[in-house]
Design an enzyme around this catalytic site. Structure first.
Site, PDB file in Angstrom:
ATOM      1  N   GLU A 917     -36.504 -80.565   6.866  1.00  0.00           N
ATOM      2  CA  GLU A 917     -35.278 -81.277   6.505  1.00  0.00           C
ATOM      3  C   GLU A 917     -34.347 -80.366   5.701  1.00  0.00           C
ATOM      4  O   GLU A 917     -33.242 -80.069   6.127  1.00  0.00           O
ATOM      5  CB  GLU A 917     -35.638 -82.538   5.725  1.00  0.00           C
ATOM      6  CG  GLU A 917     -34.424 -83.413   5.426  1.00  0.00           C
ATOM      7  CD  GLU A 917     -34.796 -84.750   4.808  1.00  0.00           C
ATOM      8  OE1 GLU A 917     -35.967 -85.155   4.891  1.00  0.00           O
ATOM      9  OE2 GLU A 917     -33.903 -85.387   4.214  1.00  0.00           O
ATOM     10  N   ARG A 995     -38.404 -92.996  -4.229  1.00  0.00           N
ATOM     11  CA  ARG A 995     -39.144 -93.817  -3.259  1.00  0.00           C
ATOM     12  C   ARG A 995     -40.527 -94.182  -3.791  1.00  0.00           C
ATOM     13  O   ARG A 995     -41.026 -95.290  -3.550  1.00  0.00           O
ATOM     14  CB  ARG A 995     -39.242 -93.091  -1.914  1.00  0.00           C
ATOM     15  CG  ARG A 995     -39.799 -93.949  -0.809  1.00  0.00           C
ATOM     16  CD  ARG A 995     -39.599 -93.320   0.545  1.00  0.00           C
ATOM     17  NE  ARG A 995     -38.280 -93.581   1.090  1.00  0.00           N
ATOM     18  CZ  ARG A 995     -37.968 -94.634   1.846  1.00  0.00           C
ATOM     19  NH1 ARG A 995     -38.894 -95.532   2.155  1.00  0.00           N
ATOM     20  NH2 ARG A 995     -36.754 -94.801   2.317  1.00  0.00           N
ATOM     21  N   GLU A1382     -42.652 -93.110   9.535  1.00  0.00           N
ATOM     22  CA  GLU A1382     -43.374 -92.931   8.280  1.00  0.00           C
ATOM     23  C   GLU A1382     -44.287 -94.088   7.881  1.00  0.00           C
ATOM     24  O   GLU A1382     -45.342 -93.863   7.281  1.00  0.00           O
ATOM     25  CB  GLU A1382     -42.366 -92.710   7.145  1.00  0.00           C
ATOM     26  CG  GLU A1382     -41.564 -91.439   7.297  1.00  0.00           C
ATOM     27  CD  GLU A1382     -40.401 -91.391   6.331  1.00  0.00           C
ATOM     28  OE1 GLU A1382     -39.441 -92.168   6.526  1.00  0.00           O
ATOM     29  OE2 GLU A1382     -40.451 -90.613   5.382  1.00  0.00           O
TER      30      GLU A1382
END
Ligand SMILES: Cc1cc2nc3c(=O)[nH]c(=O)nc-3n(C[C@H](O)[C@H](O)[C@H](O)COP(=O)(O)OP(=O)(O)OC[C@H]3O[C@@H](n4cnc5c(N)ncnc54)[C@H](O)[C@@H]3O)c2cc1C
Ligand code: FES
Ligand code: FES
Length: 1451
Positions: A917, A995, A1382
């Site tokens: 990423e 998260r 995910e």
């Protein structure tokens, strides 16, 4: 090199190599190739059409480079097909042989049945591993059909139990679909599956319930099997059900696997166990057909109606939509006739820097070695090439000895000569087969002892991977004298002898005192190991056993191994004992004191106790022992002796052979085959659109792009200090080397400012300037003509450092030093002041949850090719990145041009998992700088060790938590402080911790919450996104506090989970309503389908009955929030063109890394435009078709990009509507397009989408916008068995129920679930990154040291189903689907939770009642030590006062 010493050699030596590659003759002479080049280098250098063979590691550990070498067996004469690691094979090794690569099998026009089936059955995702796996299977099939011993039969055991795939890794699929595809070639397996398994769980006959293959495909006679689904549903054949596959005892795993019903899921008791079964709706869309006779690939293709396949489909209405080509062995590539006549001649091949000599007789070899005593002998090259590649060893003269036939000689035992004797360079695989047949031979009257053979076979079964065993030799293993050699303990214990050859004649040496120091032996200089003799004269009262424990069962080097041989006389007195260990010292050792202690004593438990006492003193290890794990290693050594003693009881006391070891059984399991939400195209089980190209090797990845004129190769210069000042960098030697173009450093940047980058803070530099803050940080790049040269030159760059103190590596060290990335400090709080609530709670508990990181290990390492355009600063960039726009941004910065001059393109990646990423931008920026400076295209694909050192991992976390709860188990308050090890820069660690904070309550409603997160700054690689992005790290904490609450209250843990579950509409701590809440139903469904309650009782019973084997079971839920944490990133964009032939080109902002995004987006376009899927195509993603894209991450690819594609198609449909009205609803797209064009209507448009309803404000504890669009939900019921003596574990069964909304493509979603689960299982169990304490370097730099789950780690029964018949009124995603990449990953942690359950019983047996430390991964080391029994206590090694720290740092 002048003339060689042996005159006959010199006189005869030729200097060229002849071999065949896929049937084409190749004649190489030394001047045409770098003598350092491997077979892989050669194959890949051939460019387009031969890039299917991949480089995944370069060290024999991943199998991506597997090719098949076809040759005549040197002594038996039969045609052999050996799967070989091309990355280790020297070119000289293929002289006179036929090398077959994946391209030799077929192409997408005419695929080999293996390629076709692997594609159709979704055996590939990113496809990077696929050619290697195809080739391993190909070797297996060809062997089955060409080796007379196999009689043309391929069995499931061949595929799954005998290690044929143990040298191949796949990071995406979770392996099951690969095995399923392979098993379609096994007639017996299909017969069993069809007769028993292809039925719905309720026994209802469902015409849509199809088998995945047809008879012809499997070479089966239809008459042989019963296919009716009604048959045998409730009356399984008991023999079938108990037909475990028994193997001789593999070391260290002896008792870990109980007999399991391999068709457990198939009997109607549980979910159906058909392999990933395709429903009637599941026809794959074929590649565009080129000939009418081939049809389109669908079973119901009208063009096939008269073909045999069509007939078969009609004959059986429940027959598959997938029809496979039959496998016809007689159509395979033949052995080139010209090679049959090829005569091996002495060979001298090389140049002034390195020369290869290949003698063909022992005499020549002896002469050469005498003349060049410093030459390197090379056998299978599995050790030597590692030394060259990873340790930069230089061997100017290499003597290749594997073509000397006497070194292959094999002499079997006879009654008059009970010896097994074999040539030193006999490949291990052949020795293994020999052992197998000797063991299988009738044993009475015993003419030779089988114990030593069993021990050899046991070690060979788990020795390296198949490709290595096919070439590597015992001689090479002995000469290497590795302290963890698997075979050397056996040679010592069984009293083997070695015959060496020197110029002065043969020499016999005993193995008992052969090893004398670290990699030192008593072999005289210039001696060649010629033969090994294993005495088999021990009588029935001698017991021999070998053991091995590693991190992973398959293809892993031992932590400790051992072999024990003990002779007990008729009176029960131990007459002889030889014990040997690997992994307990710098060389393989025997234990004379322990042996002396037992000899002359009775074979009793008391003697064992005494022996353990003596052994504990004899094998003491220091706390900082090289290799680490002192307590585990010592405990293992004791446990092996304990195990041996118990195993010896059967033959000695009970006079029976010891219980046969049941090895890993054949995996089974089901996915539910229906496509409940199928529309015309969307919702159907379409295989990955690139799947066939993956399997044929045609799929092009970045490094497969053809070499460009003038292209240079870049090699990084990395720091070798973790925390130091850079005093100087001297590249002068590199620059003086012929073929080196340039050296790039920070001083080549347009300004010092241009060096700074970062995703959420500009806090790191592309190239180090005057300081390095982690080992492996890029300092510069050498550009040279070839990769080998660039890497050699990079090694010569001298960097002088001044150390700045010990590196901070661990979270604890960061906390002690107050080392944080200060930009980040976040909190989520809801409810009353937390300390007050906790103070008033009925009960409180607190704990520390620790977890390590995880290496992405995408099979394709990061790669980049930058092509400068020499005009206006333009550059074209091909990058394996998930974030093309980031790449474009940073390249524009380092080359000082506006972004509109930089075109970043990406077709596909070989896996990404979040690792590609942000971090690929660093490599891309450096390569771009190098291209700019050298004014030529520059390419770089990182070596595996460079990738691991530079690109970051999943974040390790440490979480301090405290909960308040009621006596009923209701959790009322949670306070937690989370710390993540972010590494040297912030990267996107803040988002990861966000998260984790937002998932720490998982599926449990907790009224009062106060959780905070920090990012620790350490001198490790900068950690980054990894599938789950902090979610799993947060959720695992909930499993810890739930366990503690249950323990403290004495409640059932499932009950505690249940009463704390969210209810529909309740709010999360970040004030988001939990809507469309299906977890309670999923739990209930899973409980029923997995027979959980009964099995839990069974587990308890089992644990009551067993002391050293324990089982555990867990049923855990997950809820994963879908959306990027940064609101702005929740946007997608697309560009859709309709061409006038009715074909459609779709481009969007997403990238394809194997997750099937392109496939899903094409399905969406096809559905909207009302055309067949094959009419839609995505070529690539690029910054000039769709600009300003967001990274493809957060499982949001299809949510964002899919919706954007949809919106573009809606717009195009609007434009086409008038023409539809005119031409009718059935008008083809081509006619509509032609009409629209004629009317000057644009057939191209962009589509755009922004996810609605988001807008959570961090650190504002009040209700703001939502953090997520929705939650993907799931549950898993997992059962394991643990061998508490070794720490080994087996996953017996997993049942997953997942809510993915209305799946866009169930085949892809099943693949995502299985793959994510397996990755999560790896994270929670065997995957462990280790840092060297003394210098801060990462130790686990490749597949040799870092273990991902392999084929035999997957659950033995693996059932997956998707929630159906549900409503999602609040789901406003594309076609009501849910992101799935995910969310299932956390469910893999259920394996660790089940292991903890198993260990609870072991600990109770050991008298330990407190909750065990919670630390992931649950490696074999942690499992063994947590068992806490008397052996673990005896084995514990404590740090001495003032002593040094351990060898490894656990960060
Ligand atoms: C991925 C991987 C996994 C591995 N797994 C294991 C494992 O599970 N267990 C284990 O024990 N090892 C393992 N190894 C180590 C290695 O494969 C073995 O040691 C193997 O047996 C070496 O044999 P070779 O023929 O390939 O040796 P080579 O690499 O050809 O040679 C190794 C050394 O032996 C010398 N040598 C070779 N033949 C002779 C001879 N006849 N006389 C004198 N010297 C000789 C060479 O000069 C060299 O120094 C692994 C290696 C790799 C790359
Ligand atoms: S590249 Fe050869 S095994 Fe990995
Ligand atoms: S499909 Fe196997 S690594 Fe990606």
């Amino acid at each position: 090199m002048g003339d060689v010493g042996d005159s006959s050699f010199s006189a005869q030596a030729i200097d060229s190599i002849l071999f065949y590659l896929n049937g084409t003759r190749i004649h190489l002479n030394a001047s045409t190739i770098d003598p350092d080049a491997t077979l892989l280098d050669f194959i890949r250098a051939q460019g387009p059409g031969l890039t299917g063979t991949k480089l995944g590691c370069g060290e024999g550990g991943c199998g991506a480079c597997t090719v098949v070498v076809q040759s005549r067996h040197p002594t038996r004469g039969v045609l052999q097909h050996l799967a070989v690691n091309a990355c280790l094979a020297p070119i000289v090794s293929v002289d006179g042989k036929h090398v077959i690569t994946v391209e030799g099998l077929g192409d997408s026009e005419n695929p080999h049945p293996l390629q076709e089936r692997m594609w159709k059955m979704s055996g590939s995702q990113c496809g990077f591993c696929t050619p290697g796996i195809i080739m391993s299977l190909y070797a297996l099939m060809r062997t089955a059909h060409s080796d007379p011993a196999k009689l043309g039969r391929l069995t499931v055991e061949d595929i799954e139990l005998n290690g044929a795939l143990d040298g191949n890794l796949c990071r995406c699929t979770g392996y099951k679909t690969i095995l399923d595809s392979a098993k379609t070639f096994v007639g017996d397996y299909l017969a069993q599956a069809q007769g028993k398994g292809i039925c719905p769980p309720d026994g209802r006959v469902d015409k849509d319930f199809v088998v995945p293959v047809n008879y012809a495909a499997a070479n089966m006679d239809e008459g042989e099997v019963v296919v009716c689904c009604k048959m045998n549903i409730n009356e399984p054949d008991p023999k079938e059900l108990s037909s475990d596959i028994a193997l001789p005892a593999p070391s260290g795993h002896e008792s870990s696997v109980p007999p399991i019903d391999k068709f457990a899921g198939a009997t109607g008791r549980t979910a159906p166990i058909v392999t990933t079964t395709m429903s009637k709706n599941a026809a794959p869309t074929p590649p565009p057909s080129t000939s009418a006779s081939k049809g389109c690939g669908r079973a119901d293709c009208c063009r096939l109606s008269t073909s045999n396949e069509g007939k078969a489909a009609k004959k059986h209405p429940w027959f598959p939509r997938f029809t496979f080509r039959p496998y016809k062995p007689n159509t395979e590539l033949i052995f080139p006739p010209a090679l049959s006549k090829h005569e091996l001649k002495p060979l001298r091949f090389g140049n002034s820097e390195r020369v290869w000599l290949r003698p063909t007789t022992l005499e020549q070899l002896v002469g050469l070695y005498e003349a060049f005593p410093h030459a390197k002998l090379v056998g299978g090259s599995s050790e030597v090439q590692i030394e060259v590649k990873l340790k930069a060893q230089v061997y100017p003269i290499s003597i290749y000895i594997s073509d000397i036939y006497p070194l292959y000689a094999l002499s079997l035992p006879t009654p008059s000569r009970p010896y097994l004797e074999f040539g030193a360079n006999l490949p291990l695989a052949e020795l293994e087969l020999t052992c197998q047949s000797l063991l299988a031979a009738p044993s009475a009257p015993a003419s030779y002892a089988k114990g030593p053979i069993e021990a050899i076979r046991a070690q060979l079964r788990y020795f390296a991977g198949w490709q290595i065993r096919n070439v590597a030799s015992v001689g090479g293993n002995i000469a290497t004298a590795s302290p963890i050699s698997d075979l050397n303990p056996v040679w010592i214990a069984v009293g083997a002898r070695l015959i060496a050859r020197t110029a002065s004649g043969p020499l016999e040496l005993g193995m008992d005192d052969f090893f004398v120091g670290y990699r030192k032996t008593r072999l005289p200089p210039a001696a060649i190991i010629e033969r090994i003799m294993v005495p088999l004269d021990g009588g029935p009262r001698e017991v021999v056993k070998a053991y091995k424990q590693a991190k992973r069962r398959d293809d892993d080097i031992a932590i400790v191994n051992s072999c024990f041989a003990m002779l007990v006389d008729e009176d029960g007195i131990i007459a002889r004992a030889r014990f040997a260990y690997g992994g307990m010292a710098a060389w393989t050792v025997s234990t004379p004191k322990t042996q002396a202690f037992v000899i002359g004593k009775r074979f009793t438990h008391e003697t064992l106790e005494g022996a353990l006492q003596v052994l504990a003193a004899e094998i003491d290890l220091p706390f900082d022992v090289p290799g680490g794990m002192p307590s585990f290693r010592k405990t293992l050594a004791l446990s092996f002796l304990f195990k041996f003693w118990n195993a010896a009881r059967s033959p000695l006391i009970h006079k029976t052979s010891s219980a046969a070891f049941t090895a890993k059984l054949i995996p089974a399991g089901a996915t539910i085959p229906q496509d409940p939400y199928a529309q015309d195209v969307v919702g159907k089980q379409e295989p990955h659109l690139s799947g066939l190209k993956h399997t044929t090797g045609e799929a092009v990845y970045t490094d497969d792009m053809p070499a460009l004129q003038n292209e240079g190769y870049g090699a990084l210069v990395l720091s070798t200090r973790a925390r130091a000042k850079i005093i100087s960098v001297d590249a002068s030697h590199a620059l003086s080397m012929d073929g080196v173009h340039t050296f790039v450093s920070h001083s080549d940047l347009p300004s010092p400012k241009a060096n700074w980058w970062g995703t959420s803070a500009l806090d790191e530099v592309f190239l180090a300037v005057d300081e390095v803050t982690a080992y492996g940080q890029p300092i510069g790049m050498v550009v040279a003509k070839t990769k080998i040269l660039a890497q050699k030159a990079a090694r010569t760059v001298k960097v002088a450092y001044e150390d700045l103190g010990p590196p901070i590596l661990t979270i604890e060290e960061a906390l002690e030093n107050g080392s944080f990335h200060e930009q980040y400090d976040r909190r989520i709080a809801r409810g009353d002041e937390i300390d007050g609530v906790l103070g008033a709670a009925e009960h409180v508990a607190e704990g520390i949850t620790r977890m390590g990181g995880q290496e992405h290990f995408y099979l394709e390492t990061m790669a980049c090719l930058v092509v400068p355009k020499f005009e206006s600063g333009e550059m074209e960039v091909f990058s394996s990145t998930q974030a093309l726009t980031d790449c474009q941004r940073w390249i524009a910065q380092v080359t000082a041009v506006p972004r509109n001059r930089i075109v970043c393109r990406g077709k596909r990646m070989g896996g990404g998992f979040g690792g590609k990423e942000t971090r690929p931008s660093q490599l891309a920026a450096i390569v771009a700088l190098a291209a700019k400076k050298s004014k030529r295209p520059v390419r770089c694909m990182l070596d595996r060790s460079e990738d691991i050192q530079t690109t970051g991992q999943r974040h390790p976390f440490l979480v301090n938590w405290k909960v308040g709860f009621t006596s009923e188990g209701k959790i009322t308050a949670l306070k937690a402080q989370l710390y993540a090890n972010a590494g040297y820069s912030l990267d996107i660690s803040g988002g990861v911790v966000d998260r984790a904070l937002a998932h720490i309550e998982n599926c449990f409603y907790i009224p009062h919450v106060d959780v905070r997160g920090r990012c620790c700054k350490t001198n490790t690689v900068s950690n980054t996104a990894f599938r789950g992005f902090g979610g799993p790290q947060g959720m695992i904490v909930s499993e810890h506090y739930v366990e503690v609450v249950a323990h403290q209250l004495g409640l059932d843990i499932d009950r505690v989970r249940e009463i704390n579950l969210y209810k529909e509409g309740e709010e999360t701590p970040y004030h988001q309503e939990v809507l469309d809440w299906h977890v309670p139903r999923l739990l209930e469904d899973c409980r029923v389908s997995s027979d959980y309650d009964r099995r839990r009782v069974e587990v308890d019973r089992f644990n009551d009955e067993h002391r050293w084997r324990k089982r555990g079971i867990a049923l855990i839920p997950t809820k994963f929030g879908l959306a990027f944490g940064v609101k702005a990133m929740n946007q997608g964009a697309a560009l859709v063109h309709i061409y006038m032939d009715g074909s459609v080109l779709v481009a969007h902002g997403g990238t394809e890394m194997g997750q099937g995004l392109y496939t899903k987006c094409c399905q969406i376009a096809a559905e909207e435009l009302r055309i067949p899927l094959e009419a839609v195509f995505t070529s690539e993603s690029s910054s000039n078709t769709v600009p300003n894209t967001v990274a493809t991450a957060a499982s949001s690819g299809s949510d964002l990009q899919g919706y954007a594609v949809h919106n573009a198609c809606v717009e195009l449909n609007k434009r086409l509507e008038p023409f539809r009205q005119k031409l009718g609803p059935d008008a083809s797209l081509s006619s509509l397009a032609a009409a629209a064009w004629a009317d000057r209507v644009s057939l191209s448009t962009t589509g755009y989408y922004k996810a609605p309803g988001l807008g959570y404000e961090w650190n504002n504890m009040k209700k703001s916008g939502n953090l997520f669009m929705y939650f993907t939900q799931g549950v898993a019921a997992t059962e394991v068995e643990v061998d508490t003596l070794t720490g080994d574990h087996t996953v017996l069964r997993v049942d997953i129920h997942m809510d993915v909304g209305k799946s866009l493509n169930p085949a892809i979603d099943y693949g995502q679930i299985e793959g994510a689960f397996t990755q999560g299982q790896g994270w929670a169990t065997i995957e462990e990154s280790l840092w060297l304490r003394h210098n801060g370097a990462i130790f686990t730099q490749g597949p040799g040291a870092y273990k991902l789950p392999g084929f035999s780690d997957i659950p033995q029964v693996f059932n997956v189903s998707l929630l159906r018949d549900a409503e999602w009124p609040n789901l406003h995603s594309i076609k009501s689907s849910k992101g799935i990449g995910e969310p299932p990953l956390f469910l893999g942690a259920s394996v660790a939770i089940a292991i903890r359950h198993a260990l609870k019983s072991a600990r109770e047996d050991a008298g330990i009642t407190e909750v065990q430390e919670f630390r992931l991964p649950m490696t074999s080391e942690r499992i063994r030590m947590a068992a806490g029994d008397f052996l673990a206590q005896k084995g514990a090694v404590k740090k001495r006062e003032g002593g040094r720290d351990g060898f490894f740092a656990y960060i």
